[in-house]
Design an enzyme around this catalytic site. Structure first.
Site, PDB file in Angstrom:
ATOM      1  N   GLY A 122      49.413  37.144  37.926  1.00 32.94           N
ATOM      2  CA  GLY A 122      48.573  37.471  36.762  1.00 32.94           C
ATOM      3  C   GLY A 122      47.376  36.540  36.723  1.00 32.94           C
ATOM      4  CG  ASP A 124      53.854  29.827  29.408  1.00 35.91           C
ATOM      5  OD1 ASP A 124      54.967  29.593  28.890  1.00 35.91           O
ATOM      6  OD2 ASP A 124      53.031  28.944  29.697  1.00 35.91           O
TER       7      ASP A 124
END
Ligand code: AR6
Length: 171
Positions: free
Chosen positions: A127, A37
């Site tokens: 993650g 992101d």
């Protein structure tokens, strides 16, 4: 299995992929974060965040729920669109596999709406959301194989050699 979509694997950075759409492992706020992101917003520039803010002010006032997906411009990225999806946070107590599978299904549905022929996915939830890589790879690959779509290539972009090897073995 659709017989239509080819699954490929590369080790690398998802922001560098020359594809029609890249999938972002976002959070419900759609306003950025770390990992994939952070990299997408950094490399893609402010246009993506503007589009996300617009979505938050219109369709997703309470945020994008986990398992859903929505598209924006890709700003300065080589891709044409970013498909934002929100993976589940891994839990050892509760099975959230359906939500993770839904991220892949919904992203492919949005990709079809965009008429994207090539789509790059990261290993969603593996993650910051801590999903074990092997299990996540099984869910990712089986879901893509089971989802009918017009997408010609689904490219899994794995950040490191270890993740690449896991996906290779599962595939
Ligand atoms: N290209 C490809 N893969 C990457 C890249 C990259 N540039 N950077 C990291 N990875 P994560 P999540 C790998 O944490 O677990 C954000 O703060 C990484 O090694 O990006 O779904 C969001 O805003 C891992 O294997 O996504 C959310 O709050 C995989 O991509 C939260 O993180 C996914 O890691 C989402 O967590």
């Amino acid at each position: 299995m659709t017989g239509h979509t080819r699954v490929t694997l590369v080790q690398g950075d998802i922001t560098e992929q020359q594809v029609d759409a890249v999938v972002n492992a976002a959070n419900s706020s759609l306003l950025g974060g770390g990992g994939v992101d952070g990299a997408i917003h950094r490399r893609g520039g402010p246009e993506i965040l503007d589009a996300c803010r617009h979505l938050r002010a219109s369709l997703y006032r309470k945020g994008l729920p986990p398992g859903q997906a929505v598209a924006t411009t890709a700003g300065n990225l080589p891709a044409r669109s970013v498909i934002h999806t929100v993976g589940p946070v891994y839990s050892a107590k509760e099975d959230r596999s359906d939500l993770l599978a839904s991220c892949y299904r919904e992203s492919l549905r949005v990709a079809d709406e965009l008429e994207a022929a090539t789509v790059a996915f990261p290993a969603i939830s593996t993650g910051i959301y801590r999903w074990p890589m092997t299990d996540a790879a099984h869910i990712a690959i089986t879901t893509v194989h089971a989802t009918p779509s017009q997408v010609q290539e689904v490219r899994f972009v794995l950040f490191d050699a270890e993740a690449y090897t896991v996906f290779e073995q599962v595939l």
